[in-house]
Every structure is written in structure tokens, then in C-alpha cells.
Design an enzyme around this catalytic site. Structure first.
Site, PDB file in Angstrom:
ATOM      1  CD  GLN A 165      -3.086   0.932   2.101  1.00 19.11           C
ATOM      2  OE1 GLN A 165      -3.217  -0.059   2.790  1.00 19.11           O
ATOM      3  NE2 GLN A 165      -3.902   1.954   2.171  1.00 19.11           N
ATOM      4  CG  PHE A 166       1.343   3.832  -3.615  1.00 20.41           C
ATOM      5  CD1 PHE A 166       1.311   5.206  -3.768  1.00 20.41           C
ATOM      6  CD2 PHE A 166       0.360   3.067  -4.215  1.00 20.41           C
ATOM      7  CE1 PHE A 166       0.317   5.812  -4.515  1.00 20.41           C
ATOM      8  CE2 PHE A 166      -0.632   3.651  -4.968  1.00 20.41           C
ATOM      9  CZ  PHE A 166      -0.663   5.039  -5.122  1.00 20.41           C
ATOM     10  CB  THR A 167      -2.119   5.236  -0.169  1.00 25.35           C
ATOM     11  OG1 THR A 167      -2.582   4.079   0.526  1.00 25.35           O
ATOM     12  CG2 THR A 167      -2.515   5.160  -1.639  1.00 25.35           C
TER      13      THR A 167
END
Length: 149
Positions: free
Chosen positions: A78-80
Site C-alpha cells: 500500500q504505497f498510499t
């Protein structure tokens, strides 16, 4: 490296409507990789996750780790987690590591968990995923490998 660690009774992930990973009792881990992360960050977060004493013992005290209960991990990239919302209304993701480099570290992290004899299910790196999390407690812990003084 950042991780959102949630104690779960079960968790699963779907891609295109199909379940591609699921676990029973254990941890749902959302993992973000920053542009500065390296193998030492992976090892640090791996050790923290598998040894966190967040499962209840016979006295209902959080004294047991994932290893103690022989629990499972559902690992979701999850790059967010590296979204910076301090300015404006649209998150800036400049601190997240880019595609191929991040995917390599994500795969390395999976191998580190497996080497520690942890049962790991995963999502699909970079895919649009639907994650079902049956949080137990709820217990949610935020981990970050960056040393802030």
C-alpha cells in the site's frame, strides 16, 4: 518502511472479484515502502511484526506474539501509506518508492517472513484490491522503520 498491523480473526483480499489470499487468526499487514528503504528497514519491520505481543494469553493480557500463537499474515502492499497531506487537498506520494524497486523489496519482505517460519498470504502488488479485515479487538499498531529523534 511503514506498516499498519491489525490483529484479525480472519482477512482476505480479492482482485477482479477472485479471492487471491486469505488467512484465519493472525495479522493483516498493510505495508508501504519509502524511497529510502533498504534491507535493514525490512528486517527491522519484520522482527517487530512477528514479535509484537498483541495476542491475549490465558489471563486475557496481551502477552503473546504471532509466533507464539502460530498465526498467519496477510500482507498487502500500500504505497498510499506514504501519502503526504500537509499541503493542499491531494496527497503527495513523492516519498514512496517507485514500482519495480518497491516490488523487489516487497518480494524480499515476503521471503524474510517465510524464512521466519510465518505463513504468509499476499495481495497482488500494484493491483486494485478489495481487502476484508475482521479486526479483533480492535487492535491496530502503526510501525515505522524511520528513526525519529
Amino acid at each position: 518502511m511503514r506498516a499498519i498491523v491489525q490483529r484479525v480473526t480472519s482477512s482476505s483480499v480479492k482482485v477482479d472479484g477472485d479471492i487471491i489470499g486469505s488467512i484465519g487468526r493472525g495479522l493483516n499487514v498493510l505495508i508501504g515502502i519509502s524511497k529510502d528503504d533498504n534491507i535493514e528497514d525490512l528486517k527491522y519491520i519484520k522482527d517487530k511484526i512477528i514479535n509484537l505481543r498483541i495476542f491475549e494469553d490465558e489471563n486475557e493480557k496481551m502477552n503473546l506474539s504471532l509466533l507464539d500463537i502460530k498465526g498467519e499474515i496477510l500482507l498487502i502492499s500500500q504505497f498510499t501509506l506514504y501519502g503526504d497531506c500537509r499541503k493542499g487537498r491531494r496527497p503527495n506520494f513523492m516519498q514512496a518508492k517507485s514500482g519495480e524497486e518497491a516490488e523487489k523489496l516487497y518480494e524480499d519482505f515476503i521471503e524474510l517472513l517465510k524464512e521466519a517460519n510465518v505463513s504468509v498470504s499476499t495481495g497482488k502488488f500494484g493491483a486494485d484490491m478489495k481487502v476484508e479485515i475482521n479486526n479483533d479487538g480492535p487492535v491496530t499498531i502503526i510501525l515505522d522503520s524511520e528513526k525519529i529523534f
